[in-house]
Design an enzyme around this catalytic site. Structure first.
Site, PDB file in Angstrom:
ATOM      1  N   PHE A 185      36.413  40.157  31.376  1.00  0.00           N
ATOM      2  CA  PHE A 185      36.470  41.375  30.573  1.00  0.00           C
ATOM      3  C   PHE A 185      35.208  42.201  30.768  1.00  0.00           C
ATOM      4  O   PHE A 185      34.091  41.679  30.741  1.00  0.00           O
ATOM      5  CB  PHE A 185      36.587  41.038  29.080  1.00  0.00           C
ATOM      6  CG  PHE A 185      37.937  40.545  28.657  1.00  0.00           C
ATOM      7  CD1 PHE A 185      38.931  41.427  28.268  1.00  0.00           C
ATOM      8  CD2 PHE A 185      38.221  39.181  28.633  1.00  0.00           C
ATOM      9  CE1 PHE A 185      40.181  40.973  27.864  1.00  0.00           C
ATOM     10  CE2 PHE A 185      39.467  38.717  28.233  1.00  0.00           C
ATOM     11  CZ  PHE A 185      40.451  39.617  27.848  1.00  0.00           C
ATOM     12  N   ASP A 186      35.409  43.499  30.951  1.00  0.00           N
ATOM     13  CA  ASP A 186      34.326  44.451  30.819  1.00  0.00           C
ATOM     14  C   ASP A 186      33.966  44.473  29.324  1.00  0.00           C
ATOM     15  O   ASP A 186      34.760  44.029  28.485  1.00  0.00           O
ATOM     16  CB  ASP A 186      34.834  45.822  31.292  1.00  0.00           C
ATOM     17  CG  ASP A 186      33.856  46.930  31.018  1.00  0.00           C
ATOM     18  OD1 ASP A 186      32.666  46.755  31.318  1.00  0.00           O
ATOM     19  OD2 ASP A 186      34.285  47.982  30.502  1.00  0.00           O
ATOM     20  N   LEU A 187      32.800  45.003  28.983  1.00  0.00           N
ATOM     21  CA  LEU A 187      32.391  45.050  27.574  1.00  0.00           C
ATOM     22  C   LEU A 187      32.607  46.440  26.969  1.00  0.00           C
ATOM     23  O   LEU A 187      33.512  46.639  26.154  1.00  0.00           O
ATOM     24  CB  LEU A 187      30.925  44.610  27.452  1.00  0.00           C
ATOM     25  CG  LEU A 187      30.290  44.687  26.058  1.00  0.00           C
ATOM     26  CD1 LEU A 187      31.108  43.924  25.021  1.00  0.00           C
ATOM     27  CD2 LEU A 187      28.860  44.169  26.108  1.00  0.00           C
ATOM     28  N   ASP A 188      31.800  47.412  27.392  1.00  0.00           N
ATOM     29  CA  ASP A 188      31.880  48.756  26.814  1.00  0.00           C
ATOM     30  C   ASP A 188      33.205  49.428  27.151  1.00  0.00           C
ATOM     31  O   ASP A 188      33.566  49.563  28.320  1.00  0.00           O
ATOM     32  CB  ASP A 188      30.739  49.626  27.346  1.00  0.00           C
ATOM     33  CG  ASP A 188      29.377  49.167  26.845  1.00  0.00           C
ATOM     34  OD1 ASP A 188      29.325  48.463  25.829  1.00  0.00           O
ATOM     35  OD2 ASP A 188      28.366  49.525  27.476  1.00  0.00           O
ATOM     36  N   VAL A 214      39.650  42.825  33.680  1.00  0.00           N
ATOM     37  CA  VAL A 214      40.183  43.801  32.723  1.00  0.00           C
ATOM     38  C   VAL A 214      39.072  44.785  32.347  1.00  0.00           C
ATOM     39  O   VAL A 214      38.009  44.376  31.865  1.00  0.00           O
ATOM     40  CB  VAL A 214      40.696  43.087  31.453  1.00  0.00           C
ATOM     41  CG1 VAL A 214      41.263  44.109  30.462  1.00  0.00           C
ATOM     42  CG2 VAL A 214      41.742  42.040  31.804  1.00  0.00           C
TER      43      VAL A 214
END
Length: 217
Positions: free
Chosen positions: A11-14, A167
């Site tokens: 997963f990306d964060l922002d 993602v």
């Protein structure tokens, strides 16, 4: 592609797990003010959410490389204690992460945000426990490109890329995944558009947070 079984999900964060809009734009505005640039339309600063910051200062404000590096230092003055927590979890994300881990999925974070900040944010929201590895950029800029961060996440986790999915909400997430030979999914609740994600070559699109578990489980 939809029928493929994914064991590892990055997963990306922002713009994917959290909405950092207020904190990031406040921090960018703070840095720009140091150069006498006043921005009254905060939406103009949304393109800073996701890509490496120094590149955005050069791209959108014509900063030299030296100016951009200094601007990132100014940005962090505001961000490290205040902007970092001007942030919120997207509705339903915590529940989705919980159910994915309960189903045996291995979850990783691959973010262009400095790793030290990413760990603080995930801990603050109480979701760090769901991730086997939290991989982010270095503060000195030696690790900053999304492709390299994805590679670093796999090296640290010891898992294979074969049945993995990245993602994220921006083209950088999709392109970074492609460079690493990883299947990608773009999300529409963040800061990238459907057009941006499709043009980057996203293998699938998640329109809503609940689509993650609906499609992956």
């Amino acid at each position: 592609m939809m029928n493929k079984e994914f064991d590892v999900i990055l997963f990306d964060l922002d713009g994917t797990l959290t909405d950092p809009g207020e904190g990031i734009t406040n921090s960018v505005a703070y840095a720009l003010n140091k150069y006498g640039i006043v921005n009254t339309d905060r939406t103009e600063l949304y393109p800073f959410i996701g890509p490496p910051l120094y590149a955005s200062f050069m791209k959108y404000y014509g900063f030299t490389e030296e100016e951009a590096v200094k601007a990132v230092d100014y940005y962090r003055e505001y961000y490290k204690d205040k902007g970092i927590f001007e942030n919120r979890l997207y509705d339903g994300i915590a529940d989705v992460l919980k159910r994915l881990t309960e189903a045996g999925k291995v979850l990783l974070v691959a973010t262009s945000k400095p790793e030290v900040f990413a760990k603080r944010i995930l801990s603050y929201f109480g979701i760090d426990k769901y991730f086997a590895v939290i991989a982010g950029a270095t503060m000195d800029g030696s690790l900053i490109e999304k492709s390299d961060i994805i590679s670093y996440a796999f090296k640290n986790s010891g898992f294979s890329k074969e049945n993995a999915l990245m993602v994220g909400d921006r083209s950088f997430d999709i392109l970074g995944a492609k460079e690493q030979g990883v299947t990608s999914a773009g999300v529409l609740w963040g800061y990238g558009s459907l057009e941006e994600l499709k043009n980057a070559g996203a293998d699938m699109i998640f329109e809503r947070v609940e689509d993650i578990e609906k499609i992956l489980l």
